[in-house]
Design an enzyme around this catalytic site. Structure first.
Site, short mmCIF file in Angstrom:
data_model
loop_
_atom_site.label_atom_id
_atom_site.label_comp_id
_atom_site.label_asym_id
_atom_site.label_seq_id
_atom_site.Cartn_x
_atom_site.Cartn_y
_atom_site.Cartn_z
N HIS A 121 -69.25 34.11 13.01
CA HIS A 121 -69.38 35.22 13.96
C HIS A 121 -70.76 35.84 13.73
O HIS A 121 -71.26 35.83 12.60
CB HIS A 121 -68.27 36.22 13.63
CG HIS A 121 -68.10 37.34 14.60
ND1 HIS A 121 -68.94 38.43 14.62
CD2 HIS A 121 -67.17 37.57 15.55
CE1 HIS A 121 -68.52 39.28 15.56
NE2 HIS A 121 -67.44 38.78 16.13
N ASP A 198 -65.13 36.06 5.16
CA ASP A 198 -64.88 36.89 6.33
C ASP A 198 -63.45 36.59 6.80
O ASP A 198 -63.18 35.54 7.38
CB ASP A 198 -65.92 36.55 7.40
CG ASP A 198 -65.60 37.18 8.76
OD1 ASP A 198 -64.54 37.82 8.90
OD2 ASP A 198 -66.43 37.01 9.67
N GLN A 201 -60.42 36.96 11.08
CA GLN A 201 -59.57 36.16 11.96
C GLN A 201 -58.37 35.58 11.20
O GLN A 201 -57.42 35.11 11.82
CB GLN A 201 -60.41 35.04 12.58
CG GLN A 201 -60.00 34.59 13.96
CD GLN A 201 -60.01 35.71 15.00
OE1 GLN A 201 -59.03 35.93 15.68
NE2 GLN A 201 -61.13 36.41 15.12
N LYS A 224 -57.55 44.12 14.14
CA LYS A 224 -57.04 42.76 14.42
C LYS A 224 -55.69 42.50 13.75
O LYS A 224 -55.07 41.47 13.99
CB LYS A 224 -58.07 41.71 14.01
CG LYS A 224 -59.29 41.73 14.94
CD LYS A 224 -60.31 40.67 14.61
CE LYS A 224 -61.49 40.81 15.58
NZ LYS A 224 -62.61 39.93 15.24
N CYS A 362 -69.20 35.97 20.41
CA CYS A 362 -70.05 36.39 19.28
C CYS A 362 -70.31 35.23 18.33
O CYS A 362 -70.41 35.43 17.11
CB CYS A 362 -69.44 37.56 18.51
SG CYS A 362 -69.24 39.04 19.47
C1 LIG Z 1 -63.87 40.07 14.99
C2 LIG Z 1 -64.61 39.31 13.97
C3 LIG Z 1 -65.67 39.90 13.27
C4 LIG Z 1 -66.19 41.27 13.56
O1 LIG Z 1 -65.23 42.26 13.38
P1 LIG Z 1 -65.50 43.76 13.81
O2 LIG Z 1 -64.13 44.35 13.86
O3 LIG Z 1 -66.16 43.73 15.17
O4 LIG Z 1 -66.37 44.38 12.78
C5 LIG Z 1 -66.29 39.14 12.29
N1 LIG Z 1 -65.89 37.89 12.01
C6 LIG Z 1 -64.88 37.30 12.66
C7 LIG Z 1 -64.48 35.90 12.29
C8 LIG Z 1 -64.20 37.99 13.67
O5 LIG Z 1 -63.21 37.39 14.32
#
Ligand SMILES: *Cc1c(COP(=O)(O)O)cnc(C)c1O
Length: 404
Positions: A121, A198, A201, A224, A362
């Site tokens: 992302h 990260d 997801q 999320k 993104c």
């Molecule tokens: C949504 C997402 C982000 C960014 O999250 P924010 O809530 O916008 O800070 C980063 N990495 C992944 C894999 C995502 O799905």
């Protein structure tokens, strides 16, 4: 087995009509809907205990502080972190990554290397590029194959004594790939590099165990996982969080302040400058409780069923191509139909009450890899149904008829 009827009744938004049709919400990869318990907890906080935390001797301030720290404990247990002070409240994944990247500025020298993956992302690319600009470090990319799987043999060549940090997503938001993070972490540690995962997801679909994984940092967003926007978590191993300088200066993060010298507070406060999203932090704990009550094993099994069902139905549409066909995959389907622009499909299905994401998600480098401007992305949550998938497939047939 999930009690779908009961679960759907927990989400007031799902009973809505959109453009005169029952809402079909397939944009869970962008943000998840909120159950009634979460909405109630927000109201309860503001109507009963609203006060600033860690400051007052007064009763409400103590109640708010206690609730905030109880939530931190819930998240510690959820992630299986060793200490509660390894859990830092943030405003989201983006904030967590920037805090770590900023901290590494003091540790890197020109020529050091940072490894990211080809399926990140933007929020796990740009902060590291900014860090490279500041320090002269070099960004290297772990490539992926046509299925959207990382090429581990290439990773083994890239990771070296020069590597200082490896940063990859646990699950790709654009392709749904579940990455072999344990292996990636193990290889990085062999050369002394730190690893940030990260989890934005992944956290909606599985329960991460940061100690078993042995990652140095793990970040995710509250919104999320059925929690409020503007909330998130940065987990960091105690030793790393002690080593990194604070991200922001201000109230709450200090031990003593004078014009000559300021000393920083202990963890976790060192990384929590200013008044945080108190209600959000507390309610994030409520959201995590809600998901754990349903159970992540049940959630994963059901979402896998939705993924298989939708994949098989979608592939019956002529000219439909799915991007992201990894063997290990979560309930995210990115696709295009022939040469139809994804935006046109998104617009037509929206008229039929269906919410999907269209565009680059993104993750422009992923789109560049496949040589496309974007995709339509349907991402399923545990409250979605096979009937909704049928409605979606029908809508896609209509869209194809109108657009070709
Ligand atoms: C949504 C997402 C982000 C960014 O999250 P924010 O809530 O916008 O800070 C980063 N990495 C992944 C894999 C995502 O799905």
């Amino acid at each position: 087995m999930l009690d779908l009827h009961k679960i759907r009744a927990d989400f007031p938004i799902l009973t809505q009509q959109v453009n005169g049709k029952p809402l079909v919400y397939f944009d869970n990869g962008a943000t998840a809907q909120k159950p009634q318990v979460v909405l109630d907890a927000i109201t309860k906080y503001y109507s009963e205990i609203n006060a600033n935390i860690h400051r007052g001797v007064h009763t409400l301030s103590q109640l708010a502080t206690d609730a905030y720290e109880v939530s931190r404990g819930k998240i510690q247990r959820h992630l299986n972190a060793k200490h509660a002070h390894e859990i830092i409240f943030t405003s989201g994944t983006t904030h967590g990554i920037n805090a770590v990247a900023n901290g590494f500025a003091s540790l890197l020298r020109a020529g050091d290397e940072i490894l990211v993956s080809a399926m990140e992302h933007h929020s796990n690319i740009v902060p590291w590029q900014m860090l490279c600009e500041r320090t002269g470090a070099v960004l290297k990319v772990i490539p992926m194959n046509e299925k959207g799987e990382l090429i581990l043999s290439e990773y083994e060549v890239l990771v070296s004594e020069k590597t200082k940090i490896v940063t990859v997503n646990h699950i790709s938001n654009a392709l749904g790939t579940i990455n072999p993070v344990e292996y990636i972490i193990q290889k990085a540690h062999e050369v002394g590099a730190a690893v940030l995962i990260d989890g934005a997801q992944a956290t909606p679909h599985l329960k991460p165990d940061v100690q078993a994984m042995d990652c140095d940092f793990y970040v995710f967003s509250g919104h999320k996982v059925c929690g409020p926007t503007g909330t998130g978590i940065l987990y960091g191993k105690e030793a790393w969080l002690n080593k990194l300088p604070p991200y922001q200066g201000g109230g709450e993060m200090i031990a003593t302040v004078s014009f000559e010298k300021t000393t920083y507070a202990d963890l976790p406060h060192k990384f929590e400058a200013g008044t945080p999203h108190i209600a959000g932090g507390i309610v994030l704990g409520t959201a995590i409780d809600y998901l754990n009550e349903i159970g992540f094993d049940a959630i994963a099994a059901y979402e896998h069923e939705l993924l298989e069902y939708a994949t098989q139905k979608l592939l019956q549409i002529e000219g439909l191509r799915i991007y992201g066909t990894a063997a290990q995959k979560t309930s995210v389907i990115s696709f295009n139909i022939g040469t139809i622009h994804p935006y046109d499909i998104g617009t037509i299905v929206d008229k039929l009450g269906i919410a999907v994401r269209t565009g680059h998600h993104c993750a422009q480098p992923v789109m560049d890899f496949f040589g496309i401007p974007g995709t339509v992305r349907a991402s399923f949550a545990f409250y979605n149904t096979k009937e909704e998938i049928d409605t979606f497939v029908e809508a896609l047939h209509k869209a194809v008829m109108m657009l070709s």
